[in-house]
Design an enzyme around this catalytic site. Structure first.
Site, PDB file in Angstrom:
ATOM      1  CB  SER A 527      11.483 -42.420 -20.174  1.00  0.00           C
ATOM      2  OG  SER A 527      10.532 -41.424 -20.442  1.00  0.00           O
ATOM      3  CD  GLU A 610      17.126 -37.196 -22.396  1.00  0.00           C
ATOM      4  OE1 GLU A 610      15.979 -37.112 -22.840  1.00  0.00           O
ATOM      5  OE2 GLU A 610      17.529 -38.178 -21.737  1.00  0.00           O
ATOM      6  CG  HIS A 638      13.969 -39.671 -23.780  1.00  0.00           C
ATOM      7  ND1 HIS A 638      14.406 -39.227 -22.543  1.00  0.00           N
ATOM      8  CD2 HIS A 638      12.869 -40.444 -23.534  1.00  0.00           C
ATOM      9  CE1 HIS A 638      13.615 -39.708 -21.599  1.00  0.00           C
ATOM     10  NE2 HIS A 638      12.681 -40.447 -22.170  1.00  0.00           N
TER      11      HIS A 638
END
Length: 695
Positions: A527, A610, A638
């Site tokens: 992240s 992703e 995520h």
């Protein structure tokens, strides 16, 4: 399940070192060298109370009406079955009896909330914290549980006599509370189901690509706000349902304010010293009856995170963060009629979800080498005692050594992080360093997102820096809105430079001490931490290998993959989503325009949700013949939630750094293909021209 009987309120401190044997009985010291190491398999199977993303105010625990019992949910991963096992646990607060599992089962329930105008955001991968509700008589619990994709309300006997679903509807239940022993009020959003059905019907004709899409998380429109919440009341005896009254709705919606407490006629709350400045310190305010608010001027009255009033003793208790870079937590007691707080406990670990029970707090507690457990904290003496440990066997393992680091970075900002060294580390030995980001409060497990196994990395012979991101320079300045501050932080990537400079300062400090080999430094991140990896590889020459859990920080990901709704919102915060990769904004972070000047071996371990955002940067690196590998994990988000994937990520991360920083390989036959690929990358790297030095 038996509760822990080990009396170890905290690890033993020797100077600034937390010994590996802080929670071992004295008889175990002689055998400590023979204790088994903490492996990835051990780490991935540790049980968790609540969710990995819990904060001080996350409601992890629920006290019975008489205060004699506490209820909570425990999750434990099994990488062999690839399942997470959930247990609803009841424990006597006096510790006299063993804990009872009143329910075992249920599926992984993702934490999702409305955001960016979507009625429900894409799952982050973190599980929802389930706080059970006690019936008024204290005989049953009501709580949310998901089975076969449907979230229902379950009821369990607190004596372990059984559990069963009691509320099921055509939509997912989102909250529940008792009105009396035979009546429950619950809420949900049936309109969400209807909106999803309409999207399905629309799909027969084809979807129009518009602001409903978030391509990074799927090729399907998302439901937009507003979706109304519906409140229903169920009579458990008759099974009849009806719409809730406004008074009943208020009962369900009422949540305790962690920053407000009453002691007699005095109301205590927290407010900023400058209401127009979002970065102004928060401080305690007292108001007696209808009188004027009185502000506490003591430093100890700032940065309060929780408070409780005790009318019997005419005392206010509160928790706050304090110390260098606010790296400690502290508990204070203050007479209600005198704003003079007295500290009764402090530590560098974490207290979470605390509930007050008479003269004690019952909290989830963790520290560098102690996973989350339940403790009691005496409100008079400050003495901490263990109440329930879901991982009592961890004390038999040989744990690394941990040192809390503090420094002031080159920008004048206070910083703290943790240095983790192998159990048998010899002073003066220089080790390869792996940096794990970007929070270092509590148990040192795997960093933010739990993908980079700190203790097994140290056991494998690395020095590990558990890095805690510093406050931004802008956070010390006056801003009237988060948007204004964000624009300042993204201007010339000001905050990212602050983070990178802090990392370099810590590396230099460890180099001066002779602890690390500065030529063998690895960097990891998920992240925001992944953004630091991308930025660091482009703008620094310090990193010899890297692992990132998502990729990449470039125009394509920010604009195209985020879709029109989020990309427009990001621009308001200072992210130039309409600028090309070769423009001045993205030049500092984009692999697309910097691939030719990079040479650091990079492993990308991406969720399938992703990975499309990684392809432009990954392809640019491949075409420039750079050492890069992309691993894609199916049905992931995520933050990876599947135990088998977490274990695979743990092991591959260790293997990658052993290969590039230690020149070591695992001889396991099932890893032969992996090392064939990596040796090819090494050969490719040796043939590549020297990279352009970082500025």
């Amino acid at each position: 399940m038996r509760s822990s009987k080990i009396r170890c309120p905290g690890a033993i401190r020797v100077g600034t070192l937390v010994t590996a044997f802080g929670c071992l009985p004295h008889v175990a010291f002689a055998a400590a060298r023979e204790a088994p190491p903490v492996t990835p398999e051990v780490l991935v199977r540790l049980a968790d109370i609540g969710t990995m993303s819990a904060s001080e105010t996350t409601p992890l625990l629920s006290l019975s009406p008489d205060g004699r019992y506490v209820a909570f949910q425990v999750r434990q991963a099994d990488p062999v079955t690839n399942l997470n096992v959930f247990r609803m646990v009841v424990k006597a607060t006096d510790g006299a009896t063993d804990a009872i599992d009143v329910d075992v089962g249920g599926e992984y329930l993702f934490w999702t909330i409305p955001s960016w105008g979507y009625a429900r955001n894409a799952p982050s991968g973190a599980n929802l914290t389930i706080q059970p509700r006690w019936s008024p008589s204290g005989t049953h619990l009501a709580y949310l549980r998901q089975d076969q994709g449907r979230v229902r309300v379950w009821r369990a006997s607190v004596k372990g006599e059984g559990a069963s679903p009691v509320i099921e509807d055509a939509y997912d239940i989102e909250d529940v509370q008792w009105l009396d022993d035979n009546t429950l009020i619950y809420s949900g959003r049936p309109g969400f189901v209807e909106a999803e059905a309409e999207i399905e019907r629309e799909g027969r004709r084809g979807w129009v690509y518009d602001e409903r899409f978030h391509p990074l998380t799927g090729a399907r429109p998302r439901v937009l706000e507003p979706i109304s919440i519906v409140y229903q009341v169920l009579d458990l005896k008759t099974g009849t349902r009806r719409a809730a009254t406004p008074t009943e709705v208020a009962r369900l919606r009422e949540k305790p304010d962690p920053l407000r407490a009453m002691v007699g006629r005095t109301t205590f709350s927290v407010s900023r010293t400058d209401p127009q400045n979002i970065n102004a310190p928060t401080t305690l305010v007292a108001r007696r009856g209808e009188g004027e608010p009185v502000r506490c001027d003591e430093e100890a009255c700032q940065n309060i995170t929780r408070m409780w009033g005790d009318e019997t003793a005419n005392v206010l208790y509160f928790l706050r963060r304090e110390g260098w870079a606010s790296n400690e937590m502290a508990l204070y007691r203050m007479p209600a009629d005198a704003l003079k707080p007295v500290r009764i406990w402090h530590a560098t670990g974490l207290l979470q979800g605390c509930e007050r029970q008479a003269k004690r707090l019952i909290c989830a507690q963790e520290s560098a080498l102690q996973p989350r457990r339940l403790v009691t904290l005496n409100l008079t003496s400050g003495q901490m005692s263990p109440l329930y440990d879901p991982n009592p066997d961890l004390s038999r393992y040989r744990l690394p050594k941990v040192e809390r680091l503090t420094l002031r970075n080159r920008n004048g900002i206070e910083v703290f992080s943790d240095l983790v060294l192998p159990p048998d580390y010899q002073l003066g030995t220089r080790l390869p360093l792996v940096i794990v980001q970007y929070s270092s409060r509590g148990f040192l497990r795997g960093g933010t997102g739990d993908e980079n196994p700190i203790l097994p990395l140290a056991t494998a012979g690395f020095a590990v820096l558990s890095f805690h991101s510093p406050r931004s320079e802008a956070s010390y300045q006056r801003f009237t809105s988060p948007i204004a501050q964000s624009k300042a932080e993204y201007s010339n990537w000001r905050n990212r430079w602050n983070i990178l400079h802090t990392l370099e300062d810590l590396i230099d400090d460890l180099d001066r001490r002779g602890v690390i080999d500065p030529a063998r430094v690895g960097l990891t991140g998920l992240s925001d931490g992944a953004t630091t990896v991308h930025f660091g590889l482009i703008n620094s020459h310090r990193f010899a290998a890297a692992v990132t859990s998502s990729c990449c920080t470039d125009s394509f990901t920010a604009s195209v993959m985020n879709g029109p709704r989020i990309s427009g919102a990001l621009k308001a915060y200072g992210i130039e989503t309409d600028q090309a990769d070769d423009g001045p904004f993205w030049a500092a972070t984009s692999f697309v325009v910097n691939a030719s000047r990079l040479d650091t071996p990079l492993l990308i371990q991406s969720a399938d949700e992703e990975y499309l955002g990684a392809l432009p940067g990954f392809t640019a690196l491949q075409q420039a013949r750079k050492p890069v590998e992309l691993i894609i994990y199916p049905n992931e988000h995520h933050v990876k939630w599947q135990p088998a994937h977490r274990l695979a990520v743990y092991n591959r991360t260790i293997d990658w750094f052993r290969f590039w920083l230690m020149d070591q390989s695992d001889p396991a036959p099932d890893k032969a293909a992996q090392y064939d690929r990596w040796r090819a990358l090494r050969a490719l790297r040796q043939k590549s021209p020297s990279p352009t030095p970082a500025p």
